[in-house]
Write an enzyme that holds these catalytic residues in place. Structure first.
Site, PDB file in Angstrom:
ATOM      1  CB  CYS A 114      -0.953  -0.002   1.186  1.00 36.15           C
ATOM      2  SG  CYS A 114      -2.083  -1.397   1.143  1.00 36.15           S
ATOM      3  CG  HIS A 246      -3.237   3.543   1.894  1.00 35.04           C
ATOM      4  ND1 HIS A 246      -3.710   3.065   0.690  1.00 35.04           N
ATOM      5  CD2 HIS A 246      -3.290   2.504   2.770  1.00 35.04           C
ATOM      6  CE1 HIS A 246      -4.016   1.786   0.832  1.00 35.04           C
ATOM      7  NE2 HIS A 246      -3.793   1.427   2.077  1.00 35.04           N
ATOM      8  CG  ASN A 276      -6.707  -0.706   1.048  1.00 36.62           C
ATOM      9  OD1 ASN A 276      -5.955  -0.337   0.151  1.00 36.62           O
ATOM     10  ND2 ASN A 276      -6.272  -1.116   2.218  1.00 36.62           N
TER      11      ASN A 276
HETATM   12  O1  UT7 Z   1      -3.925  -1.113   3.467  1.00 38.39           O
HETATM   13  C1  UT7 Z   1      -3.113  -1.700   4.404  1.00 38.39           C
HETATM   14  C2  UT7 Z   1      -3.460  -1.261   5.720  1.00 38.39           C
HETATM   15  N1  UT7 Z   1      -4.672  -1.923   6.170  1.00 38.39           N
HETATM   16  C3  UT7 Z   1      -5.372  -1.355   7.067  1.00 38.39           C
HETATM   17  O2  UT7 Z   1      -5.025  -0.258   7.430  1.00 38.39           O
HETATM   18  C4  UT7 Z   1      -6.528  -2.057   7.685  1.00 38.39           C
HETATM   19  C5  UT7 Z   1      -6.529  -1.753   9.139  1.00 38.39           C
HETATM   20  N2  UT7 Z   1      -7.600  -2.384   9.901  1.00 38.39           N
HETATM   21  C6  UT7 Z   1      -8.887  -2.017   9.793  1.00 38.39           C
HETATM   22  O3  UT7 Z   1      -9.237  -1.190   8.981  1.00 38.39           O
HETATM   23  C7  UT7 Z   1      -9.873  -2.615  10.765  1.00 38.39           C
HETATM   24  O4  UT7 Z   1      -9.173  -3.275  11.797  1.00 38.39           O
HETATM   25  C8  UT7 Z   1     -10.877  -3.586  10.110  1.00 38.39           C
HETATM   26  C9  UT7 Z   1     -11.843  -2.828   9.257  1.00 38.39           C
HETATM   27  C10 UT7 Z   1     -10.120  -4.620   9.295  1.00 38.39           C
HETATM   28  C11 UT7 Z   1     -11.694  -4.313  11.185  1.00 38.39           C
HETATM   29  O5  UT7 Z   1     -12.324  -3.395  12.051  1.00 38.39           O
HETATM   30  P1  UT7 Z   1     -12.258  -3.599  13.632  1.00 38.39           P
HETATM   31  O6  UT7 Z   1     -13.085  -2.557  14.230  1.00 38.39           O
HETATM   32  O7  UT7 Z   1     -10.797  -3.652  14.006  1.00 38.39           O
HETATM   33  O8  UT7 Z   1     -12.965  -4.983  13.815  1.00 38.39           O
HETATM   34  P2  UT7 Z   1     -12.394  -6.359  14.388  1.00 38.39           P
HETATM   35  O9  UT7 Z   1     -11.403  -6.965  13.471  1.00 38.39           O
HETATM   36  O10 UT7 Z   1     -11.961  -6.117  15.803  1.00 38.39           O
HETATM   37  O11 UT7 Z   1     -13.706  -7.241  14.382  1.00 38.39           O
HETATM   38  C12 UT7 Z   1     -14.849  -6.912  15.181  1.00 38.39           C
HETATM   39  C13 UT7 Z   1     -15.937  -7.937  14.923  1.00 38.39           C
HETATM   40  C14 UT7 Z   1     -15.439  -9.375  15.032  1.00 38.39           C
HETATM   41  O12 UT7 Z   1     -16.491 -10.148  15.634  1.00 38.39           O
HETATM   42  P3  UT7 Z   1     -16.396 -10.523  17.207  1.00 38.39           P
HETATM   43  O13 UT7 Z   1     -15.123 -11.306  17.340  1.00 38.39           O
HETATM   44  O14 UT7 Z   1     -16.364  -9.217  17.921  1.00 38.39           O
HETATM   45  O15 UT7 Z   1     -17.652 -11.324  17.391  1.00 38.39           O
HETATM   46  C15 UT7 Z   1     -15.296  -9.819  13.593  1.00 38.39           C
HETATM   47  O16 UT7 Z   1     -15.470 -11.211  13.437  1.00 38.39           O
HETATM   48  O17 UT7 Z   1     -16.434  -7.786  13.595  1.00 38.39           O
HETATM   49  C16 UT7 Z   1     -16.433  -9.067  12.936  1.00 38.39           C
HETATM   50  N3  UT7 Z   1     -16.216  -8.863  11.517  1.00 38.39           N
HETATM   51  C17 UT7 Z   1     -17.214  -8.635  10.641  1.00 38.39           C
HETATM   52  N4  UT7 Z   1     -18.547  -8.569  10.816  1.00 38.39           N
HETATM   53  C18 UT7 Z   1     -19.305  -8.308   9.722  1.00 38.39           C
HETATM   54  C19 UT7 Z   1     -15.040  -8.808  10.833  1.00 38.39           C
HETATM   55  N5  UT7 Z   1     -15.268  -8.567   9.537  1.00 38.39           N
HETATM   56  C20 UT7 Z   1     -16.613  -8.456   9.390  1.00 38.39           C
HETATM   57  C21 UT7 Z   1     -17.455  -8.191   8.290  1.00 38.39           C
HETATM   58  N6  UT7 Z   1     -18.780  -8.131   8.511  1.00 38.39           N
HETATM   59  N7  UT7 Z   1     -16.967  -7.988   7.059  1.00 38.39           N
END
Ligand code: UT7
Length: 319
Positions: A114, A246, A276
């Site tokens: 990225c 980004h 992204n």
């Molecule tokens: O380009 C390279 C750099 N990349 C990035 O900068 C990405 C950085 N990370 C992020 O943008 C975020 O961490 C994410 C968008 C990937 C995830 O958001 P989050 O607020 O950190 O969520 P999480 O991973 O802590 O997940 C929270 C919950 C989980 O469920 P439980 O364990 O709380 O029951 C996940 O299983 O959300 C669930 N979950 C989803 N639910 C519905 C994860 N993906 C999804 C989804 N739809 N697509």
């Protein structure tokens, strides 16, 4: 007067097919509400079989060359940032070179995921200022849809395909790239990587990410490198007209601007429309804001990105 690489023109290209969150939720266990609340993403564009990293990159390049009021034959150097090349080799930059009808120039790919566009921009800036040519085409182009695990809802909803490009030209004057700072820390490989490759599995592999950890590193690293690049340019955050970041997650964009003390109105946001697009996201956002009239000549831009490696970087540009 200082010799600088000025941005002479910008261009971008997106695949024809636009996919909504609701469409994704028909095949993946997710929802429009979750994706918007956690990421700010509403749509992403997905390449069809006829669209590739090189074909999208070619379109973006043609538009950037036209905006610069130049011809392809004026280009001395092509640097393409991509992690999704058409072939393992040769470099997709050489495919774009041929598509543009350029018989002879320097052409190669840069791979910094990225952050790739910031790496490519810095390499091209240094090369043309040290005499490797006068006009450079710097492209970020990706087809991440080809390396996504479409059963992993934690990653497949976050990415899209697209391309952006700029033409750089050396000038004596005030405008151009004022400073660039790049970093890498390979110890974080396992937080964001692809689980395949020519020299290991012999396969292309799929993207794997520990999103929460990447998020935490992103805000810290991006605000630090922006401060570093601004300092090297002799400027402060108050001098910035536009952050062109980004586009990974709306929450990362807002948190980074807040750490710098800048209001959200100064961030160019396209993540809602494009998701992204990895190395394409900074030039895509830049071209969008140039074409809709937000960014005007003389504005101070802070370009920043962070991605797999980890790699991260920032460039301060007087447009
Ligand atoms: O380009 C390279 C750099 N990349 C990035 O900068 C990405 C950085 N990370 C992020 O943008 C975020 O961490 C994410 C968008 C990937 C995830 O958001 P989050 O607020 O950190 O969520 P999480 O991973 O802590 O997940 C929270 C919950 C989980 O469920 P439980 O364990 O709380 O029951 C996940 O299983 O959300 C669930 N979950 C989803 N639910 C519905 C994860 N993906 C999804 C989804 N739809 N697509």
């Amino acid at each position: 007067m200082t010799l600088r690489s000025a941005i002479l023109g910008t261009g971008s290209a997106l695949p024809a097919r636009r996919v909504s969150n609701n469409e994704l939720s028909e095949t993946v266990d997710t929802s429009d509400e979750w994706i918007i609340e956690r990421t700010g993403i509403h749509f992403r564009h997905i390449a069809d079989d006829s669209e590739t990293t090189a074909s999208l990159g070619t379109l973006a390049a043609e538009r950037a060359i036209a905006a610069a009021e130049l011809a392809p034959s004026d280009i001395d150097l092509i640097v393409l940032a991509t992690s999704t090349p058409d072939q393992t080799f040769p470099a997709s930059a050489t495919i774009i070179q041929t598509n543009l009808g350029i018989d002879d120039c320097i052409a190669f790919d840069v791979q910094a995921v990225c952050s790739g566009f910031l790496y490519a921009l810095t390499v091209a800036d240094n090369m043309i200022r040290s005499g490797s040519g006068q006009k450079a085409l710097v492209i970020g182009s990706e087809t991440f849809s080809r390396i996504l695990d479409w059963e992993d809802r934690g990653t497949c909803v976050l990415f899209g395909d697209g391309a952006g490009a700029v033409v750089l030209g050396t000038e004596e004057g005030e405008r151009g790239i004022l400073s660039s700072k790049l970093h890498a820390d390979g110890r974080h490989n396992q937080l964001l990587y692809v689980d395949g490759g020519p020299s290991t599995t012999g396969t292309v592999g799929k993207l794997r990410m520990k999103g929460r950890e990447v998020f935490r590193h992103a805000v810290v690293n991006l605000s630090a490198v922006l401060h570093e690049a601004l300092g090297a340019a002799g400027l402060t955050a108050a001098d910035v007209d536009w952050i062109v970041p980004h586009q990974a997650n709306r929450r990362i964009l807002d948190a980074t601007a807040k750490k710098l003390g800048l209001p959200p109105e100064k961030i160019v946001v396209t993540v809602d429309q494009h998701a992204n697009t990895s190395a394409a996201s900074v030039p895509l956002a830049l071209d969008t804001a140039v074409r809709d009239g937000r960014i005007t000549r003389g504005d101070v831009l802070a370009l920043e990105a962070m991605g797999g490696g980890f790699t991260w970087g920032a460039s301060i540009v007087r447009y």
